[in-house]
Write a protein that holds these residues in place. Structure first.
Motif, short mmCIF file in Angstrom:
data_model
loop_
_atom_site.label_atom_id
_atom_site.label_comp_id
_atom_site.label_asym_id
_atom_site.label_seq_id
_atom_site.Cartn_x
_atom_site.Cartn_y
_atom_site.Cartn_z
N VAL A 58 -14.81 -11.66 2.44
CA VAL A 58 -13.52 -12.37 2.56
C VAL A 58 -12.33 -11.45 2.72
CG1 VAL A 58 -13.96 -14.11 1.12
CG2 VAL A 58 -12.89 -12.24 0.24
N TRP A 59 -12.63 -10.09 3.28
CA TRP A 59 -11.56 -9.20 3.66
C TRP A 59 -10.80 -9.28 4.74
CZ3 TRP A 59 -8.09 -5.90 2.73
CH2 TRP A 59 -7.76 -4.98 3.50
N ASP A 60 -11.50 -10.15 5.80
CA ASP A 60 -10.74 -10.24 7.16
C ASP A 60 -9.67 -11.12 6.86
OD1 ASP A 60 -12.30 -8.74 8.62
OD2 ASP A 60 -13.55 -10.09 9.38
N ASP A 61 -9.92 -12.39 6.05
CA ASP A 61 -8.87 -13.26 5.62
C ASP A 61 -7.86 -12.80 4.72
OD1 ASP A 61 -10.21 -15.39 7.10
OD2 ASP A 61 -11.40 -15.97 5.55
N VAL A 62 -8.17 -11.88 3.69
CA VAL A 62 -7.10 -11.44 2.92
C VAL A 62 -6.34 -10.24 3.71
CG1 VAL A 62 -7.11 -9.66 1.18
CG2 VAL A 62 -8.70 -11.45 0.75
N ARG A 63 -7.03 -9.47 4.60
CA ARG A 63 -6.18 -8.72 5.50
C ARG A 63 -5.08 -9.30 6.26
NH1 ARG A 63 -9.50 -4.65 8.81
NH2 ARG A 63 -10.64 -6.92 9.42
N ALA A 64 -5.59 -10.36 6.94
CA ALA A 64 -4.51 -11.23 7.57
C ALA A 64 -3.60 -11.93 6.97
CB ALA A 64 -5.34 -12.37 8.46
N CYS A 65 -3.86 -12.21 5.85
CA CYS A 65 -2.71 -13.10 4.95
C CYS A 65 -2.03 -12.05 3.94
CB CYS A 65 -3.33 -13.94 3.79
SG CYS A 65 -4.20 -15.41 5.11
N GLY A 66 -2.51 -10.89 3.71
CA GLY A 66 -1.52 -9.81 2.71
C GLY A 66 -0.69 -8.94 3.48
N TYR A 67 -0.42 -7.90 2.97
CA TYR A 67 0.37 -6.80 3.36
C TYR A 67 -0.06 -5.46 2.68
CZ TYR A 67 4.72 -4.64 5.29
OH TYR A 67 5.38 -3.72 6.07
N GLY A 68 -0.74 -4.64 3.58
CA GLY A 68 -1.57 -3.36 3.02
C GLY A 68 -0.38 -2.31 3.16
N PHE A 69 -0.26 -1.21 2.28
CA PHE A 69 0.26 -0.21 2.29
C PHE A 69 -0.42 0.99 1.75
CE2 PHE A 69 1.27 -2.92 -1.29
CZ PHE A 69 0.94 -2.38 -2.09
N ASP A 70 -0.05 2.17 1.88
CA ASP A 70 -0.64 3.34 1.38
C ASP A 70 0.15 4.34 0.65
OD1 ASP A 70 -3.36 2.92 2.51
OD2 ASP A 70 -2.30 3.19 4.66
N THR A 71 1.34 4.08 0.72
CA THR A 71 2.22 4.90 -0.24
C THR A 71 2.95 4.00 -1.21
OG1 THR A 71 4.27 4.59 1.12
CG2 THR A 71 2.84 6.45 1.70
N ILE A 72 3.52 4.88 -2.28
CA ILE A 72 4.25 3.86 -3.33
C ILE A 72 5.52 4.91 -3.38
CG2 ILE A 72 3.26 5.57 -5.21
CD1 ILE A 72 3.37 3.26 -7.02
N GLY A 73 6.66 4.11 -3.83
CA GLY A 73 7.72 4.84 -3.96
C GLY A 73 8.56 4.77 -5.44
N ILE A 74 9.26 5.71 -5.87
CA ILE A 74 9.91 5.25 -7.15
C ILE A 74 11.35 5.69 -6.99
CG2 ILE A 74 10.04 6.46 -9.56
CD1 ILE A 74 7.35 5.49 -8.91
N ARG A 75 12.38 4.59 -7.31
CA ARG A 75 13.56 4.61 -7.20
C ARG A 75 14.34 5.01 -8.35
NH1 ARG A 75 15.96 2.88 -2.22
NH2 ARG A 75 14.09 2.18 -0.72
N ALA A 76 15.59 5.53 -8.39
CA ALA A 76 16.38 5.47 -9.52
C ALA A 76 17.36 4.37 -9.81
CB ALA A 76 17.22 6.52 -9.49
N PRO A 77 17.59 3.88 -11.06
CA PRO A 77 18.31 2.76 -11.36
C PRO A 77 19.73 3.23 -11.20
CG PRO A 77 17.48 3.72 -13.29
CD PRO A 77 17.15 4.39 -12.25
N ILE A 205 11.46 -1.77 -16.37
CA ILE A 205 10.86 -1.56 -14.89
C ILE A 205 11.38 -2.83 -14.03
CG2 ILE A 205 8.82 -1.46 -13.33
CD1 ILE A 205 7.08 -0.81 -15.83
N ALA A 206 11.74 -2.34 -12.97
CA ALA A 206 12.05 -3.33 -11.84
C ALA A 206 11.27 -2.98 -10.64
CB ALA A 206 13.60 -3.31 -11.50
N GLY A 207 10.65 -3.89 -9.91
CA GLY A 207 9.64 -3.43 -8.99
C GLY A 207 9.45 -4.47 -7.99
N TYR A 208 8.91 -4.44 -6.63
CA TYR A 208 8.76 -5.23 -5.96
C TYR A 208 7.42 -4.98 -4.89
CZ TYR A 208 12.00 -2.09 -3.74
OH TYR A 208 12.85 -1.10 -3.39
N CYS A 209 6.85 -5.63 -4.48
CA CYS A 209 5.69 -5.62 -3.51
C CYS A 209 5.76 -6.60 -2.37
CB CYS A 209 4.33 -5.59 -4.40
SG CYS A 209 2.81 -5.46 -3.28
N PRO A 210 5.54 -6.02 -1.02
CA PRO A 210 5.50 -6.97 -0.12
C PRO A 210 4.04 -7.98 -0.07
CG PRO A 210 5.03 -4.79 0.72
CD PRO A 210 5.40 -4.69 -0.52
N THR A 211 4.33 -9.13 0.09
CA THR A 211 2.95 -10.06 -0.11
C THR A 211 2.83 -10.57 1.38
OG1 THR A 211 4.40 -11.82 -0.66
CG2 THR A 211 3.40 -10.58 -2.30
#
Length: 374
Positions: A58-77, A205-211
């Motif tokens: 099901v990877w093709d469908d998942v890739r088409a509908c999700g948002y992939g990324f390769d880095t992670i960020g840490i931000r200050a409050p 923690i406060a966070g977010y992730c593109p979907t």
């Protein structure tokens, strides 16, 4: 042909249904909720989860509908949401898959349901099992629609408060960790292109992730509060007030935070079933057997791994017996337990404001563990 009943059509149940039906088993699935009621906000899928979804084809469908990324960020409050760290995330699924991917949970559910039905699994929504009767040849199951069937194997994939587990008489204490999480889905600002985390400030923690191209999943983790009797508008006001303490992309996210139906609040819970996950020819997988707080984003991934390993072992066996199910648990329990313990350790450190925490080391150990194919 092996006849299988899967109780629950969440991530674990849908995945094991796909794998078994594709391998030639006759698979029935019952799900208490209606087809149209797939709930939840977002989910972060790490590389090992994507590896499992690729194995399920099901990877093709998942890739088409999700948002992939390769880095992670840490931000200050702080007043600017200053980026403190930007780093490559571990590619736990292999070099040819993204390190992580965000998806809306209902979208993932729909992909898995359609894939299961496409390979021959029969899913009955709005239906529950209400009785199990064991015999030497399998298990007879009665259903809420008045029907009864006999199966070589029954798989309880019915979540944290599993009916299957209780019916088998398996005692398991699900513990609250002391943390609660606000979740929301909303439009994705152009500045949100990966998972980013803010540690400290008004919450843990406060966070977010593109979907998706136009959507995101955002969350705030606080000390657990009882919001049982709060109105939807009161809950919205609480999350708006918390979100106001964070900046950077949170300023844009907060501007869109107006719809109370787009948020939910739950407490972190955890358990691990030590010993056998089965009684007779009924076996538990996913959250029914092990549930971890989302601090290492591995709940869905571990459910997917359970599904693939169980299907592989059942399809390879001449008969489904105690030896097969014991071997399944022996293969899965140590890994799932380590993930749960790592998740709980991070929760404990944050709750106790422990100055000697080493979250990166714990995350690194989990990444190394799940990079290995289960």
């Amino acid at each position: 042909m092996t006849s299988v009943l899967v109780i629950g059509a969440g991530i674990a149940g849908s995945a094991v249904s796909i794998a078994l039906a594709r391998g030639g088993a006759s698979v029935d699935v019952v799900e208490a909720a209606p087809r149209s009621s797939a709930s939840g906000s977002g989910i972060t899928l790490q590389g090992n989860a994507l590896r499992a979804l690729r194995a399920l084809e099901v990877w093709d469908d998942v890739r088409a509908c999700g948002y992939g990324f390769d880095t992670i960020g840490i931000r200050a409050p702080d007043a600017d949401g200053t980026v403190i760290v930007e780093m490559d995330d571990a590619r736990t699924g292999g070099p040819d898959l993204p390190a992580g991917m965000g998806m809306e949970r209902p979208v993932l559910a729909g992909i898995l349901h359609e894939a299961a039905e496409r390979v021959g699994a029969k899913i009955r929504f709005d239906t529950v099992a209400n009785g199990l009767a064991h015999s030497e040849t399998g298990t007879s199951v009665t259903f809420s629609d008045g029907t009864e069937s006999h199966y070589d194997l029954v798989i309880g994939a019915d979540g944290v408060r599993s009916w299957t587990r209780r019916t088998l008489g398996i005692e398991l204490e699900t513990e609250r960790t002391g943390m609660g999480i606000w979740r929301l889905v909303g439009p994705r600002p152009a500045s949100v292109v990966r998972t980013e985390l803010y540690y400290g400030g008004a919450a843990f923690i406060a966070g977010y992730c593109p979907t998706g191209e136009d959507s995101l999943y955002a969350y705030i983790v606080e000390a657990a509060q009882d919001h049982t009797h709060s109105t939807a508008e009161e809950r919205l006001a609480v999350m708006q007030n918390l979100a106001a303490q964070y900046h950077g992309p949170w300023d844009e996210i907060r501007e869109q935070l107006r719809d109370s139906t787009k948020i939910n609040y739950t407490w972190f819970e955890s358990h691990v079933l030590e010993g056998r996950w089965h009684r007779g020819r009924v076996v538990l997988i996913g959250d029914a057997a092990h549930c971890c707080p989302p601090t290492v984003a591995q709940g869905g991934a571990q459910a997917l791994e359970d599904a693939l390993v169980l299907a592989e072992m059942v399809l390879a066996a001449d008969a489904v017996d105690d030896a097969v199910l014991d071997a399944f648990v022996a293969r899965r329990l140590p890994r799932a337990k380590q993930v749960v313990e790592a998740s709980r350790q991070i929760c404990t450190w944050m709750l106790e404001s422990d100055p000697h925490t080493d979250v990166p080391a714990v995350m690194g150990r989990v990444s190394a563990l799940v990079t290995e194919v289960p």
